[in-house]
Design a protein around this motif. Structure first.
Motif, PDB file in Angstrom:
ATOM      1  N   GLY A 118     -32.802   1.269-116.715  1.00 19.75           N
ATOM      2  CA  GLY A 118     -32.450   1.919-115.458  1.00 19.75           C
ATOM      3  C   GLY A 118     -30.949   1.946-115.231  1.00 19.75           C
ATOM      4  N   GLU A 119     -30.531   2.655-114.194  1.00 23.53           N
ATOM      5  CA  GLU A 119     -29.106   2.818-113.901  1.00 23.53           C
ATOM      6  C   GLU A 119     -28.449   1.502-113.496  1.00 23.53           C
ATOM      7  N   LEU A 120     -29.174   0.660-112.770  1.00 22.11           N
ATOM      8  CA  LEU A 120     -28.561  -0.551-112.231  1.00 22.11           C
ATOM      9  C   LEU A 120     -28.330  -1.619-113.291  1.00 22.11           C
ATOM     10  N   ALA A 121     -29.252  -1.720-114.257  1.00 20.15           N
ATOM     11  CA  ALA A 121     -29.167  -2.796-115.253  1.00 20.15           C
ATOM     12  C   ALA A 121     -28.192  -2.482-116.379  1.00 20.15           C
ATOM     13  N   ASP A 122     -27.874  -1.212-116.573  1.00 19.44           N
ATOM     14  CA  ASP A 122     -26.862  -0.808-117.554  1.00 19.44           C
ATOM     15  C   ASP A 122     -27.164  -1.317-118.967  1.00 19.44           C
ATOM     16  N   GLY A 123     -28.419  -1.172-119.365  1.00 17.91           N
ATOM     17  CA  GLY A 123     -28.788  -1.483-120.741  1.00 17.91           C
ATOM     18  C   GLY A 123     -28.992  -2.948-121.049  1.00 17.91           C
ATOM     19  N   GLN A 124     -29.007  -3.794-120.020  1.00 18.71           N
ATOM     20  CA  GLN A 124     -29.171  -5.227-120.233  1.00 18.71           C
ATOM     21  C   GLN A 124     -30.350  -5.754-119.422  1.00 18.71           C
ATOM     22  N   THR A 125     -30.908  -6.889-119.883  1.00 16.94           N
ATOM     23  CA  THR A 125     -31.933  -7.557-119.086  1.00 16.94           C
ATOM     24  C   THR A 125     -31.306  -7.991-117.765  1.00 16.94           C
ATOM     25  N   TRP A 126     -32.036  -7.837-116.681  1.00 15.87           N
ATOM     26  CA  TRP A 126     -31.508  -8.108-115.331  1.00 15.87           C
ATOM     27  C   TRP A 126     -30.986  -9.553-115.232  1.00 15.87           C
ATOM     28  N   PRO A 127     -29.854  -9.749-114.546  1.00 14.67           N
ATOM     29  CA  PRO A 127     -29.261 -11.083-114.429  1.00 14.67           C
ATOM     30  C   PRO A 127     -30.240 -12.133-113.895  1.00 14.67           C
ATOM     31  N   GLY A 128     -30.274 -13.261-114.583  1.00 16.86           N
ATOM     32  CA  GLY A 128     -31.090 -14.389-114.154  1.00 16.86           C
ATOM     33  C   GLY A 128     -32.499 -14.410-114.692  1.00 16.86           C
ATOM     34  N   VAL A 129     -33.009 -13.267-115.127  1.00 19.15           N
ATOM     35  CA  VAL A 129     -34.419 -13.183-115.531  1.00 19.15           C
ATOM     36  C   VAL A 129     -34.745 -14.158-116.658  1.00 19.15           C
ATOM     37  N   LEU A 130     -33.855 -14.276-117.620  1.00 22.89           N
ATOM     38  CA  LEU A 130     -34.118 -15.129-118.783  1.00 22.89           C
ATOM     39  C   LEU A 130     -33.351 -16.450-118.738  1.00 22.89           C
ATOM     40  N   ASP A 131     -32.621 -16.691-117.672  1.00 21.29           N
ATOM     41  CA  ASP A 131     -31.852 -17.930-117.582  1.00 21.29           C
ATOM     42  C   ASP A 131     -32.780 -19.130-117.399  1.00 21.29           C
ATOM     43  N   GLY A 132     -32.481 -20.192-118.104  1.00 21.33           N
ATOM     44  CA  GLY A 132     -33.242 -21.428-117.930  1.00 21.33           C
ATOM     45  C   GLY A 132     -34.462 -21.562-118.801  1.00 21.33           C
ATOM     46  N   VAL A 133     -34.738 -20.565-119.662  1.00 22.96           N
ATOM     47  CA  VAL A 133     -35.894 -20.685-120.562  1.00 22.96           C
ATOM     48  C   VAL A 133     -35.693 -21.917-121.442  1.00 22.96           C
ATOM     49  N   PRO A 134     -36.637 -22.856-121.449  1.00 22.70           N
ATOM     50  CA  PRO A 134     -36.447 -24.093-122.208  1.00 22.70           C
ATOM     51  C   PRO A 134     -36.483 -23.875-123.715  1.00 22.70           C
ATOM     52  N   GLU A 135     -35.988 -24.855-124.441  1.00 21.70           N
ATOM     53  CA  GLU A 135     -35.898 -24.770-125.887  1.00 21.70           C
ATOM     54  C   GLU A 135     -37.244 -24.453-126.526  1.00 21.70           C
ATOM     55  N   ALA A 136     -38.319 -24.968-125.946  1.00 22.78           N
ATOM     56  CA  ALA A 136     -39.659 -24.760-126.519  1.00 22.78           C
ATOM     57  C   ALA A 136     -40.027 -23.289-126.627  1.00 22.78           C
ATOM     58  N   PHE A 137     -39.394 -22.435-125.802  1.00 19.38           N
ATOM     59  CA  PHE A 137     -39.743 -21.004-125.784  1.00 19.38           C
ATOM     60  C   PHE A 137     -38.572 -20.111-126.187  1.00 19.38           C
ATOM     61  N   ARG A 138     -37.462 -20.702-126.629  1.00 16.26           N
ATOM     62  CA  ARG A 138     -36.271 -19.890-126.917  1.00 16.26           C
ATOM     63  C   ARG A 138     -36.520 -18.859-128.016  1.00 16.26           C
ATOM     64  N   GLU A 139     -37.424 -19.159-128.942  1.00 16.52           N
ATOM     65  CA  GLU A 139     -37.684 -18.210-130.031  1.00 16.52           C
ATOM     66  C   GLU A 139     -38.201 -16.872-129.513  1.00 16.52           C
ATOM     67  N   TYR A 140     -38.833 -16.876-128.339  1.00 14.48           N
ATOM     68  CA  TYR A 140     -39.390 -15.636-127.804  1.00 14.48           C
ATOM     69  C   TYR A 140     -38.324 -14.728-127.186  1.00 14.48           C
TER      70      TYR A 140
END
Length: 227
Positions: A86-108
């Protein structure tokens, strides 16, 4: 409703796993054509992982990886103003959405099935729950800047995960009657969501064009209990 509300409404990992298998089995009976199904479950996604998924046929989807580490869920609403496309995200995942994902799931976060050709995570909402957790977690998502957009469900999590937050047979029957444009037998839905072994009578109550024998491969793929 945002991902924060959805996180509070989701069940524990095992209940989510069982309900997802039930949803996939119901869709397998109602829709013999795999391509038209809304809900799916792959009990053998890898040697140690299972995958619950949804595709609405119009670009919206979710995937939930279930592993010994716990559960990692992503939602993508292509109509969301938070979409990377979309226009607002400018080609990137929205800020904060993926922040804090623990090491156990980082591969995803680099899993090809969840990213585009440029490595951008195609996600508008993300939730996770490790095996020992007592609640679901999300990143510190920024919803600022969406006030001018008419979105009661800005990240799509409320709409696409609705049948995981409302796990009643009535909710599924109402949704399926509309989606598949046919009456859906409520007692049969209750039977399947309870993960009771299928019978010819239950299958016929849901779809007279399908037999129990027709469902053998689906039962195996879903890992649905057999008699």
């Amino acid at each position: 409703m945002t991902v924060y509300d959805t996180a509070r409404a989701l069940p524990g990992i095992e209940e989510l796993r069982d309900h997802s298998r039930g949803l996939a089995m119901l869709d397998a009976v109602l829709s013999p054509e795999w391509e038209r199904r809304y809900y799916s479950f792959d009990a053998h996604w890898s040697e140690r992982e299972q995958l619950a998924s949804m595709k609405d046929g119009q670009g919206g989807e979710y995937t939930i990886v279930l592993s010994p580490a716990g559960a990692f869920a992503r939602v993508f609403d292509h109509e969301s103003p938070m979409s990377p496309f979309g226009e607002l995200a400018d080609g990137q995942t929205w800020p904060g959405v993926l922040d804090g994902v623990p090491e156990a799931f980082r591969e995803y976060l680099t899993e090809p099935a969840f990213t585009d050709e440029d490595g951008v995570h195609v996600t508008t909402a993300c939730l996770w729950r490790e095996t020992g957790d007592t609640a679901w977690h999300t990143g510190p998502v920024e919803f600022d800047g969406l006030d001018d957009h008419d979105h009661d469900d800005p990240d799509g999590s409320g709409r696409f995960l609705r049948l995981l937050t409302d796990r009643s047979a009535e909710a599924y029957a109402e949704w399926a009657s509309d989606f598949y444009e046919t009456p859906v037998a409520l007692d049969a839905v209750r039977h399947v969501l309870a993960l009771r072994p299928l019978t010819p009578e239950v299958v016929a109550a849901l779809n007279q064009r399908v037999t129990l024998a027709d469902l053998a491969e689906d039962i195996a793929e879903i890992g649905y209990p057999a008699a």
